[in-house]
Scaffold this motif. Structure first.
Motif, PDB file in Angstrom:
ATOM      1  N   ILE A 225      -5.808   2.888  -5.616  1.00 35.99           N
ATOM      2  CA  ILE A 225      -7.236   2.767  -5.301  1.00 35.99           C
ATOM      3  C   ILE A 225      -7.393   2.519  -3.796  1.00 35.99           C
ATOM      4  N   LEU A 226      -8.304   3.282  -3.157  1.00 44.80           N
ATOM      5  CA  LEU A 226      -8.511   3.105  -1.707  1.00 44.80           C
ATOM      6  C   LEU A 226      -9.465   1.957  -1.451  1.00 44.80           C
ATOM      7  N   ARG A 227      -9.155   1.141  -0.417  1.00 49.67           N
ATOM      8  CA  ARG A 227     -10.169   0.156  -0.025  1.00 49.67           C
ATOM      9  C   ARG A 227     -10.129  -0.096   1.475  1.00 49.67           C
ATOM     10  N   THR A 228     -11.318  -0.351   2.025  1.00 52.09           N
ATOM     11  CA  THR A 228     -11.422  -0.506   3.477  1.00 52.09           C
ATOM     12  C   THR A 228     -10.820  -1.839   3.896  1.00 52.09           C
ATOM     13  N   GLU A 229      -9.904  -1.763   4.858  1.00 50.57           N
ATOM     14  CA  GLU A 229      -9.196  -2.951   5.295  1.00 50.57           C
ATOM     15  C   GLU A 229      -9.853  -3.499   6.545  1.00 50.57           C
ATOM     16  N   ARG A 230     -10.266  -2.585   7.459  1.00 41.73           N
ATOM     17  CA  ARG A 230     -10.958  -3.073   8.654  1.00 41.73           C
ATOM     18  C   ARG A 230     -11.702  -1.940   9.327  1.00 41.73           C
ATOM     19  N   VAL A 231     -12.709  -2.325  10.122  1.00 40.29           N
ATOM     20  CA  VAL A 231     -13.532  -1.335  10.828  1.00 40.29           C
ATOM     21  C   VAL A 231     -13.312  -1.534  12.315  1.00 40.29           C
ATOM     22  N   LEU A 232     -12.945  -0.477  13.023  1.00 41.80           N
ATOM     23  CA  LEU A 232     -12.693  -0.588  14.467  1.00 41.80           C
ATOM     24  C   LEU A 232     -13.785   0.146  15.236  1.00 41.80           C
ATOM     25  N   PRO A 233     -14.043  -0.302  16.487  1.00 38.94           N
ATOM     26  CA  PRO A 233     -15.046   0.396  17.293  1.00 38.94           C
ATOM     27  C   PRO A 233     -14.575   1.807  17.657  1.00 38.94           C
ATOM     28  N   LYS A 234     -15.533   2.718  17.840  1.00 44.60           N
ATOM     29  CA  LYS A 234     -15.234   4.132  18.063  1.00 44.60           C
ATOM     30  C   LYS A 234     -14.320   4.370  19.279  1.00 44.60           C
ATOM     31  N   HIS A 235     -14.480   3.539  20.336  1.00 50.47           N
ATOM     32  CA  HIS A 235     -13.730   3.850  21.563  1.00 50.47           C
ATOM     33  C   HIS A 235     -12.219   3.624  21.412  1.00 50.47           C
ATOM     34  N   MET A 236     -11.805   3.015  20.289  1.00 47.35           N
ATOM     35  CA  MET A 236     -10.354   2.822  20.118  1.00 47.35           C
ATOM     36  C   MET A 236      -9.683   4.025  19.474  1.00 47.35           C
ATOM     37  N   GLN A 237     -10.520   4.968  19.006  1.00 48.45           N
ATOM     38  CA  GLN A 237      -9.981   6.087  18.223  1.00 48.45           C
ATOM     39  C   GLN A 237      -8.928   6.900  18.981  1.00 48.45           C
TER      40      GLN A 237
ATOM     41  N   PHE B 241     -15.639  14.371  13.460  1.00 51.31           N
ATOM     42  CA  PHE B 241     -15.679  13.162  14.292  1.00 51.31           C
ATOM     43  C   PHE B 241     -14.329  12.826  14.911  1.00 51.31           C
ATOM     44  N   GLY B 242     -13.416  13.812  14.944  1.00 47.30           N
ATOM     45  CA  GLY B 242     -12.097  13.536  15.513  1.00 47.30           C
ATOM     46  C   GLY B 242     -11.025  13.682  14.432  1.00 47.30           C
ATOM     47  N   GLU B 243      -9.793  13.323  14.788  1.00 53.63           N
ATOM     48  CA  GLU B 243      -8.699  13.565  13.854  1.00 53.63           C
ATOM     49  C   GLU B 243      -8.542  12.441  12.830  1.00 53.63           C
ATOM     50  N   LYS B 244      -8.533  12.852  11.562  1.00 55.30           N
ATOM     51  CA  LYS B 244      -8.257  11.879  10.496  1.00 55.30           C
ATOM     52  C   LYS B 244      -6.735  11.848  10.312  1.00 55.30           C
ATOM     53  N   ILE B 245      -6.190  10.648  10.195  1.00 60.58           N
ATOM     54  CA  ILE B 245      -4.734  10.537  10.045  1.00 60.58           C
ATOM     55  C   ILE B 245      -4.426   9.822   8.739  1.00 60.58           C
TER      56      ILE B 245
ATOM     57  N   ALA C  50       0.853  -1.195   0.000  1.00 57.51           N
ATOM     58  CA  ALA C  50       0.000   0.000   0.000  1.00 57.51           C
ATOM     59  C   ALA C  50       0.885   1.239   0.000  1.00 57.51           C
ATOM     60  N   SER C  51       0.372   2.349  -0.557  1.00 59.23           N
ATOM     61  CA  SER C  51       1.168   3.579  -0.541  1.00 59.23           C
ATOM     62  C   SER C  51       0.734   4.490   0.605  1.00 59.23           C
ATOM     63  N   ASP C  52      -0.520   4.332   1.075  1.00 52.73           N
ATOM     64  CA  ASP C  52      -1.008   5.171   2.172  1.00 52.73           C
ATOM     65  C   ASP C  52      -1.919   4.362   3.084  1.00 52.73           C
ATOM     66  N   ILE C  53      -1.928   4.753   4.368  1.00 52.94           N
ATOM     67  CA  ILE C  53      -2.897   4.191   5.323  1.00 52.94           C
ATOM     68  C   ILE C  53      -3.773   5.353   5.767  1.00 52.94           C
ATOM     69  N   HIS C  54      -5.087   5.201   5.617  1.00 52.65           N
ATOM     70  CA  HIS C  54      -6.014   6.255   6.076  1.00 52.65           C
ATOM     71  C   HIS C  54      -6.716   5.772   7.340  1.00 52.65           C
ATOM     72  N   ILE C  55      -6.707   6.591   8.371  1.00 51.24           N
ATOM     73  CA  ILE C  55      -7.481   6.278   9.578  1.00 51.24           C
ATOM     74  C   ILE C  55      -8.614   7.296   9.616  1.00 51.24           C
ATOM     75  N   ASP C  56      -9.814   6.835   9.272  1.00 53.54           N
ATOM     76  CA  ASP C  56     -10.960   7.731   9.088  1.00 53.54           C
ATOM     77  C   ASP C  56     -11.945   7.628  10.230  1.00 53.54           C
ATOM     78  N   PRO C  57     -12.036   8.656  11.084  1.00 51.72           N
ATOM     79  CA  PRO C  57     -13.024   8.599  12.157  1.00 51.72           C
ATOM     80  C   PRO C  57     -14.417   8.888  11.598  1.00 51.72           C
ATOM     81  N   GLN C  58     -15.391   8.052  11.990  1.00 55.43           N
ATOM     82  CA  GLN C  58     -16.776   8.332  11.606  1.00 55.43           C
ATOM     83  C   GLN C  58     -17.609   8.406  12.877  1.00 55.43           C
TER      84      GLN C  58
END
Length: 554
Positions: free
Chosen positions: A210-222, A268-272, A189-197
């Motif tokens: 091309i971006l693709r979702t690798e995994r979904v984490l619960p909000k409290h881990m943000q 929804f918080g900081e996107k990294i 991969a060339s980039d990792i996106h951490i997207d808070p929702q």
């Protein structure tokens, strides 16, 4: 004995028509002494892992296996540690009585097999799988064993202030972040996106553009995740309201990786976003960038002139920096003084003086450029031309006997000339300083393991006919485990190289119309982006869809 088997592999590959005798001999000559022939051929792109495995299977009589949907027996993972599995590139498959079946990237690695026999007490039976396949499987399945679920469950609302939670090496969040990084590197991969929702956090990877979702984490881990990454990048973990930038240097799976980190406050918080700069695979050879023969000759002529400006253009993420670095690498010798001004410095080049732009202390591109000129340079590289001031200093530098390389954001090579004039630069200065412009885009490469020929569609025939190119077959990927069912693996560049000749200079100086410039470009046999792309479709390395995604047919 081993030498003999190695020679046989080369002969088998030649007999199978996968490589030529010349390629075999040159690889044997150039490879480092400890490197396996198979790895050296892979590195040069002569064969794919799948092809290598099929030949090894035939040569050694060991079955090959795809791990894409393999039903692993996860209880066996406790027998072999993740470290051992990664270092020796192997993964346990199943056991049968006193036999343990293991998939290996190199089933000739007798030391690893002996170690396993001693440490597990089983007789070891081997199968072959590709290196990528094995690393992917290790990253995917071993984390279940590493208490990943328990990690998600246990992290109830934590405050980010818990220092020991985010800095001790065996804490769950530290393991999670390392996991995300090594997964991304294994998947190229060339980039990792951490997207808070609102109710969750998405982890997305950009693979082959091309971006693709690798995994979904619960909000409290943000908050923990954000804090951990900020600590690694030396950012202020108490500041959530302004964007921050930093760098992380880590060693992942035994090679150095550089990550550029950028944080952005959202509702929804900081996107990294972590940009991965793999130091071992940086493209540093002009001949390996995918230029066609004519374009390559024109580009090399341009950069080997002692003066003038060469501009590389294209949108963000089209590989402009790689092309610049490859050009500098070619020009880099003891006889010349090369100085660069970049924002930020992406790769450190040996023997090149690199300056980082710093807005906080007023160190801009233009200011850096002015100070460079007092340092007696031969070649100057400016990371990007953003304003009139920078262009003017760059032009003066080129007119006073320096070669200047830089990038600019425009759609194509001819549009770059118009952009410079729109910035308010004197037509005379543009005409007299510009040597040439290279427009480039990245397209995905058809996966060589599942590529198959097809007849072109009616629309494709029209597109090719319009550009005067004959086509009979096109190649598309079916989708297989090594390309994650996408049909594409890796990327290559398509180019448009415009050499500014005397006639064009006159047109620019007289302020003639854009169409006149275009006619002259056609007259001097310029290969436009779309044509270079379609020629690469004809060669079977990419598809028409990919070309139309990045280049607009007129």
């Amino acid at each position: 004995m081993k030498q003999q088997t190695r020679k046989r592999l080369g002969d088998l590959l030649v007999e199978a028509g996968l490589i030529s005798e010349d390629q075999l001999q040159s690889t044997l000559k150039e490879k480092s002494s400890g490197q396996k022939l198979g790895d050296a051929l892979l590195q040069r792109g002569y064969i794919t892992e799948q092809q290598l495995i099929e030949v090894l299977e035939f040569q050694l009589g060991i079955p090959h296996i795809s791990l894409y949907r393999y039903p692993f027996d996860t209880t066996l993972f406790s027998l072999i540690s993740k470290e051992t599995a990664k270092r020796n590139r192997l993964i346990p498959l199943k056991k049968d009585g006193d036999k343990l079946f293991v998939a290996m990237a190199d089933p000739m690695d007798y030391f690893a097999i002996d170690d396993l026999r001693l440490s597990t007490g089983f007789q070891i039976e081997t199968a072959i799988a590709t290196k990528d396949d094995i690393l992917r499987a290790i990253n995917k399945y071993y984390e279940i064993d590493e208490g990943f679920d328990e990690l998600i469950g246990d992290l109830s609302e934590h405050e980010a202030g818990q220092e020991e939670e985010i800095s001790s090496d065996d804490s769950p969040v530290v393991r999670l972040v390392n996991q995300l990084m090594s997964n991304a590197v294994a998947m190229k991969a060339s980039d990792i996106h951490i997207d808070p929702q609102e109710t969750k956090v998405l982890i997305r990877y950009r693979i082959d553009g091309i971006l693709r979702t690798e995994r979904v984490l619960p909000k409290h881990m943000q908050s923990l995740l954000t804090a951990r990454i900020k600590i690694m990048a030396n950012l202020d973990i108490t500041e959530h309201r302004v964007p921050q930038d930093g760098r992380i240097k880590v060693n992942l799976d035994f090679h150095p990786i550089d990550l550029r980190v950028s944080t952005l406050p959202t509702v929804f918080g900081e996107k990294i976003v972590l940009r991965i700069l793999d130091l071992s695979s940086s493209l540093n050879d002009v001949t390996k960038l995918g230029f066609n023969k004519l374009n390559l000759k024109r580009f090399i002529d341009m950069i080997e002139k002692p003066t003038g400006i060469v501009l590389i253009t294209g949108p963000t993420g089209s590989g402009k920096s790689s092309t610049l670095y490859a050009a500098l690498n070619r020009l880099n010798s003891e006889e010349v003084n090369i100085i660069t001004v970049e924002d930020p410095v992406e790769y450190q080049l040996e023997g090149v003086n690199q300056i980082q732009v710093n807005g906080n202390v007023g160190m801009t591109f233009a200011k850096g450029l002015r100070s460079i000129l007092r340092q007696d340079p031969n070649i100057i590289m400016v990371g990007e031309i953003r304003d009139k001031e920078t262009v003017e200093v760059a032009i003066r530098a080129s007119l006073t006997g320096h070669l200047v390389l830089s990038t600019i954001h425009t759609n194509d090579s001819l549009g770059t000339v118009t952009r410079l004039l729109d910035m308010g630069v004197e037509p005379f200065l543009v005409a007299s300083s510009l040597s040439g412009i290279v427009a480039q885009r990245l397209v995905r490469r058809v996966c060589r393991d599942c590529a198959e020929e097809q007849a072109p569609s009616k629309r494709e025939l029209e597109i090719f006919a319009k550009r005067g190119i004959k086509i009979e077959r096109i190649v598309r990927g079916r989708g297989c485990s090594s390309c994650n069912m996408t049909g594409y693996k890796g990327r290559l560049a398509i180019h448009e190289v415009l050499v500014i000749n005397d006639e064009m200079r006159r047109v620019i100086m007289d302020g003639d119309s854009f169409t006149r410039l275009r006619e002259l470009a056609i007259k001097s046999k310029t290969i436009f982006l779309i044509d270079d792309g379609l020629l690469k479709v004809k060669q079977g390395v990419t598809t028409t869809e990919e070309i139309l995604r990045v280049a607009i047919p007129e």
